[in-house]
Design an enzyme around this catalytic site. Sequence first.
Site, PDB file in Angstrom:
ATOM      1  N   HIS A   1     -30.406 -27.578 -55.764  1.00 21.78           N
ATOM      2  CA  HIS A   1     -28.958 -27.635 -55.532  1.00 21.78           C
ATOM      3  C   HIS A   1     -28.490 -29.075 -55.307  1.00 21.78           C
ATOM      4  CE1 HIS A   1     -29.442 -23.293 -53.780  1.00 21.78           C
ATOM      5  NE2 HIS A   1     -29.681 -23.359 -55.079  1.00 21.78           N
TER       6      HIS A   1
ATOM      7  N   HIS B   1     -33.009 -14.483 -43.330  1.00 21.43           N
ATOM      8  CA  HIS B   1     -31.950 -15.266 -43.988  1.00 21.43           C
ATOM      9  C   HIS B   1     -31.806 -14.746 -45.413  1.00 21.43           C
ATOM     10  CE1 HIS B   1     -29.651 -18.624 -45.426  1.00 21.43           C
ATOM     11  NE2 HIS B   1     -30.640 -19.436 -45.709  1.00 21.43           N
TER      12      HIS B   1
ATOM     13  N   GLU C   1     -30.454 -16.163 -48.121  1.00 20.88           N
ATOM     14  CA  GLU C   1     -30.451 -17.048 -49.290  1.00 20.88           C
ATOM     15  C   GLU C   1     -31.651 -16.690 -50.168  1.00 20.88           C
ATOM     16  OE1 GLU C   1     -29.910 -21.237 -48.502  1.00 20.88           O
ATOM     17  OE2 GLU C   1     -29.358 -21.599 -50.588  1.00 20.88           O
TER      18      GLU C   1
ATOM     19  N   ASP D   1     -33.917 -18.003 -51.913  1.00 20.76           N
ATOM     20  CA  ASP D   1     -35.278 -18.550 -51.874  1.00 20.76           C
ATOM     21  C   ASP D   1     -36.127 -17.780 -50.865  1.00 20.76           C
ATOM     22  OD1 ASP D   1     -33.479 -19.723 -50.090  1.00 20.76           O
ATOM     23  OD2 ASP D   1     -34.598 -21.586 -49.900  1.00 20.76           O
TER      24      ASP D   1
ATOM     25  N   HIS E   1     -28.682 -22.358 -41.492  1.00 19.87           N
ATOM     26  CA  HIS E   1     -27.505 -23.072 -41.939  1.00 19.87           C
ATOM     27  C   HIS E   1     -26.499 -22.155 -42.634  1.00 19.87           C
ATOM     28  CE1 HIS E   1     -28.785 -23.522 -46.370  1.00 19.87           C
ATOM     29  NE2 HIS E   1     -29.685 -22.764 -45.793  1.00 19.87           N
TER      30      HIS E   1
ATOM     31  N   ASP F   1     -35.172 -21.665 -42.072  1.00 17.94           N
ATOM     32  CA  ASP F   1     -34.957 -22.995 -42.661  1.00 17.94           C
ATOM     33  C   ASP F   1     -35.085 -24.130 -41.636  1.00 17.94           C
ATOM     34  OD1 ASP F   1     -34.521 -22.520 -45.393  1.00 17.94           O
ATOM     35  OD2 ASP F   1     -32.472 -21.866 -45.039  1.00 17.94           O
TER      36      ASP F   1
ATOM     37  N   TYR G   1     -34.638 -33.484 -45.010  1.00 17.88           N
ATOM     38  CA  TYR G   1     -34.197 -32.085 -44.989  1.00 17.88           C
ATOM     39  C   TYR G   1     -33.043 -31.907 -44.000  1.00 17.88           C
ATOM     40  CZ  TYR G   1     -34.687 -27.010 -44.989  1.00 17.88           C
ATOM     41  OH  TYR G   1     -34.458 -25.665 -45.109  1.00 17.88           O
TER      42      TYR G   1
ATOM     43  N   HIS H   1     -39.989 -23.558 -45.241  1.00 12.85           N
ATOM     44  CA  HIS H   1     -40.285 -24.583 -46.262  1.00 12.85           C
ATOM     45  C   HIS H   1     -41.221 -25.608 -45.642  1.00 12.85           C
ATOM     46  CE1 HIS H   1     -37.094 -23.215 -48.960  1.00 12.85           C
ATOM     47  NE2 HIS H   1     -36.232 -23.267 -47.952  1.00 12.85           N
TER      48      HIS H   1
HETATM   49 FE1  FEO Z   1     -31.162 -21.442 -46.768  1.00 12.04          FE
HETATM   50 FE2  FEO Z   1     -34.325 -22.054 -47.671  1.00 12.04          FE
HETATM   51  O1  FEO Z   1     -32.689 -21.181 -47.745  1.00 12.04           O
END
Ligand code: FEO
Length: 415
Positions: free
Chosen positions: A28, A82, A84, A86, A149, A168, A196, A229
Amino acid sequence: MNDYFKALKITDNIYWVGAIDWQIRNFHGYNTSRGTTYNAYLVIDDKITLIDTVKKPFKDEFLSRIDSIIDPADIDYVISNHSEMDHSGLLPEIIDIAKPEKVIASNMGIKALHSHFHNLNYNIHAVKDGEVLNTGKYNINFFETRMLHWPDSMISYLAEEQILFSNDIFGMHLASLNIFDDEIEDYILFNESAKYFANIILPYSTFVSKAMHKLRSSNLELKYIATDHGPIWRKHISKILDLYEKWPLQEPTLKAVLIYHTMWGSTEKMSDAIAEGLASENIDVNVMPLNVSHRSDIATEVLDAGAIIFGTSVLNGNIFPASSDVLNYLNGLKPKNIIGFGFGSYGWSKSALDNLTTTLANDIGIELVGETIMSNYVPDKEILTKCYDQGVLVGKKLKEKCNETLEMRSMRIHS
Ligand code: FEO
């Protein structure tokens, strides 16, 4: 399924079953120069529990890692920290395979999951802040971390193993089969963590400070922070917690980030003179020419800076597109406690440089020092002297601001 993808053990009953994205370089718009991982975790207990999934294209790798420990069909509970994609990308597939007894998310998470997966015909169980899930011998506590986030974000704490599954937050984009922080060089760990934070977490700094206060006051014992991550923290837990206390404050430092775009070298000459002025005041200057600097590296440098000085060339009466891109990005990140000014070179229309200053001050929130320095075509000696002097002025102002911050901190400590 590929049986060479194996789960990696964290403790006797907790496994990493994530995926490694060695190739990704653009997440992104964030330059993920070291790739990334999508971490998911398997808790083996009376109720086998999966914490998060991974990005959809990594289905084989993910299922293979789970399959190296248990049959994926045997998963009883799935926690979605979460929505999102990923982390939730393979949630529908896991639901199809395992028909889990419980799928768990925050209230906001449930709404977001249904907005992502419109055919998700499953009754997802909402957990509130402070709720606990018993899986047998283990208890998993949920903490809502709204806006860290996304509005749905939450983290989970497995008390008996002292593991915080932090989603995250505390993460970094770093592809590696070394899943623990002590297996990776410190300079990589902390550079990637800062990058990050600067690119993903910074706009939500107020929420970070609140969450850190809550975490500290909960007195959680932490042996591991298992993020979604990058590596799992086990050696540097206190350091990463301290950084998450420090970064949101964005206290000014004696560092300036000098960003510029040049077409024919005029803006570059101005930048050089400004850098000389700043350096004469012993300011640490990081010059970032836009033809070779990525927006996410600029954001990383801004994280611990006290000044942003932004120069642009003008193209067809507008701020040069590469400059607009970075201004727009910084506007989203909203760095705080920053002073600076705009400068640039123009041919026959200088309104773009007025717009630059408006954007710096009114949109990004930079406290202006001095004036917008404009050069018609190539800067002469007078303009370059003005650039140098304004560099000096920013240097002096930065010192004042740093001293004020130190005094305020000292007053807080002694009050
Ligand atoms: Fe907010 Fe790693 O996704």
